[in-house]
Design a protein around this motif. Structure first.
Motif, PDB file in Angstrom:
ATOM      1  N   ASN A  50     -24.665  -5.056  30.922  1.00  0.00           N
ATOM      2  CA  ASN A  50     -23.333  -4.498  31.198  1.00  0.00           C
ATOM      3  C   ASN A  50     -23.019  -3.319  30.281  1.00  0.00           C
ATOM      4  N   VAL A  51     -23.405  -3.407  29.023  1.00  0.00           N
ATOM      5  CA  VAL A  51     -23.192  -2.302  28.084  1.00  0.00           C
ATOM      6  C   VAL A  51     -24.011  -1.085  28.514  1.00  0.00           C
ATOM      7  N   GLY A 110     -22.610   2.566  29.781  1.00  0.00           N
ATOM      8  CA  GLY A 110     -23.073   3.814  29.169  1.00  0.00           C
ATOM      9  C   GLY A 110     -23.548   4.817  30.204  1.00  0.00           C
ATOM     10  N   VAL A 111     -24.275   4.339  31.195  1.00  0.00           N
ATOM     11  CA  VAL A 111     -24.751   5.222  32.261  1.00  0.00           C
ATOM     12  C   VAL A 111     -23.569   5.785  33.045  1.00  0.00           C
ATOM     13  N   VAL A 112     -22.622   4.946  33.409  1.00  0.00           N
ATOM     14  CA  VAL A 112     -21.453   5.393  34.178  1.00  0.00           C
ATOM     15  C   VAL A 112     -20.642   6.400  33.372  1.00  0.00           C
ATOM     16  N   ILE A 113     -20.375   6.095  32.125  1.00  0.00           N
ATOM     17  CA  ILE A 113     -19.587   7.006  31.281  1.00  0.00           C
ATOM     18  C   ILE A 113     -20.336   8.328  31.093  1.00  0.00           C
ATOM     19  N   GLY A 114     -21.640   8.261  30.881  1.00  0.00           N
ATOM     20  CA  GLY A 114     -22.435   9.478  30.726  1.00  0.00           C
ATOM     21  C   GLY A 114     -22.411  10.343  31.968  1.00  0.00           C
ATOM     22  N   ASP A 115     -22.527   9.720  33.132  1.00  0.00           N
ATOM     23  CA  ASP A 115     -22.504  10.473  34.387  1.00  0.00           C
ATOM     24  C   ASP A 115     -21.148  11.127  34.613  1.00  0.00           C
ATOM     25  N   VAL A 116     -20.092  10.386  34.383  1.00  0.00           N
ATOM     26  CA  VAL A 116     -18.744  10.923  34.573  1.00  0.00           C
ATOM     27  C   VAL A 116     -18.485  12.082  33.614  1.00  0.00           C
ATOM     28  N   SER A 117     -18.872  11.925  32.352  1.00  0.00           N
ATOM     29  CA  SER A 117     -18.638  12.997  31.387  1.00  0.00           C
ATOM     30  C   SER A 117     -19.476  14.225  31.730  1.00  0.00           C
ATOM     31  N   HIS A 118     -20.680  14.025  32.256  1.00  0.00           N
ATOM     32  CA  HIS A 118     -21.525  15.148  32.661  1.00  0.00           C
ATOM     33  C   HIS A 118     -20.865  15.930  33.796  1.00  0.00           C
ATOM     34  N   ARG A 119     -20.280  15.225  34.756  1.00  0.00           N
ATOM     35  CA  ARG A 119     -19.609  15.901  35.871  1.00  0.00           C
ATOM     36  C   ARG A 119     -18.409  16.693  35.386  1.00  0.00           C
ATOM     37  N   PHE A 120     -17.638  16.132  34.470  1.00  0.00           N
ATOM     38  CA  PHE A 120     -16.479  16.854  33.938  1.00  0.00           C
ATOM     39  C   PHE A 120     -16.930  18.080  33.160  1.00  0.00           C
ATOM     40  N   HIS A 121     -18.021  17.955  32.401  1.00  0.00           N
ATOM     41  CA  HIS A 121     -18.533  19.091  31.629  1.00  0.00           C
ATOM     42  C   HIS A 121     -18.954  20.219  32.562  1.00  0.00           C
ATOM     43  N   LYS A 122     -19.637  19.882  33.648  1.00  0.00           N
ATOM     44  CA  LYS A 122     -20.094  20.896  34.597  1.00  0.00           C
ATOM     45  C   LYS A 122     -18.895  21.600  35.234  1.00  0.00           C
ATOM     46  N   GLU A 123     -17.884  20.848  35.670  1.00  0.00           N
ATOM     47  CA  GLU A 123     -16.691  21.454  36.259  1.00  0.00           C
ATOM     48  C   GLU A 123     -15.983  22.340  35.240  1.00  0.00           C
ATOM     49  N   TYR A 124     -15.902  21.893  34.002  1.00  0.00           N
ATOM     50  CA  TYR A 124     -15.261  22.676  32.946  1.00  0.00           C
ATOM     51  C   TYR A 124     -16.036  23.971  32.726  1.00  0.00           C
TER      52      TYR A 124
END
Length: 159
Positions: free
Chosen positions: A16-17, A21-35
């Motif tokens: 679960n941890v 981590g994978v979900v949070i990493g993917d979401v943050s990567h998408r936000f970084h790309k949009e930014y």
């Protein structure tokens, strides 16, 4: 509590941890790309004279809006292709049809971008066109890097 139960609970928590981590990493990567895209576009526009900056921003917005539907269709076609690929019986014709649809939609999006670039180039000075070319090179390189896996990035930089 038995030893097997402790191992099972520990394994479950660990998985679960890792999943979180994978979900949070993917979401943050998408936000970084949009930014990056928003920042890059605004940064380039700030280097242009007022009327050209407005024209550039309007063109980017128009291309983005025109391509939104195609992007959504690509996402759906990709999902359908993955479903076909993982189905109990592989339907090659249907899979090829989805892949061809994805290629056609990507081509359409690229043509729209090229047409918008031509439209801008007609109205830009030579210096502004050079800056636009540099912006597009930088943007394309970042877009490719952000969509590559770590292995692909290292292989690309080795060549």
């Amino acid at each position: 509590m038995s030893k097997k139960m402790k191992i099972l609970i520990f394994s479950s928590l660990l998985l679960n941890v890792l999943l979180a981590g994978v979900v949070i990493g993917d979401v943050s990567h998408r936000f970084h790309k949009e930014y990056f895209v928003r920042k890059s576009v605004k940064e380039f526009a700030s280097k242009l004279p007022g009327d050209k900056a407005a024209l550039f921003l309007e063109t980017v917005k128009r291309v983005h809006l025109n391509n939104r539907d195609a992007y959504n269709q690509i996402r759906e076609a990709r999902k359908e292709a993955m479903n076909l690929l993982s189905a109990p019986e592989f339907d090659e014709a249907a899979y090829r049809l989805q892949v061809e649809k994805i290629h056609e939609l990507r081509s359409l999006m690229k043509h729209r971008l090229a047409d918008a670039t031509i439209e801008l180039a007609r109205q830009f000075s030579q210096k502004e066109r050079s800056a636009l070319a540099q912006h597009l090179r930088h943007f394309k390189q970042h877009s490719q890097d952000s969509s590559l896996s770590s292995e692909d990035k290292s292989a690309r930089h080795e060549n």
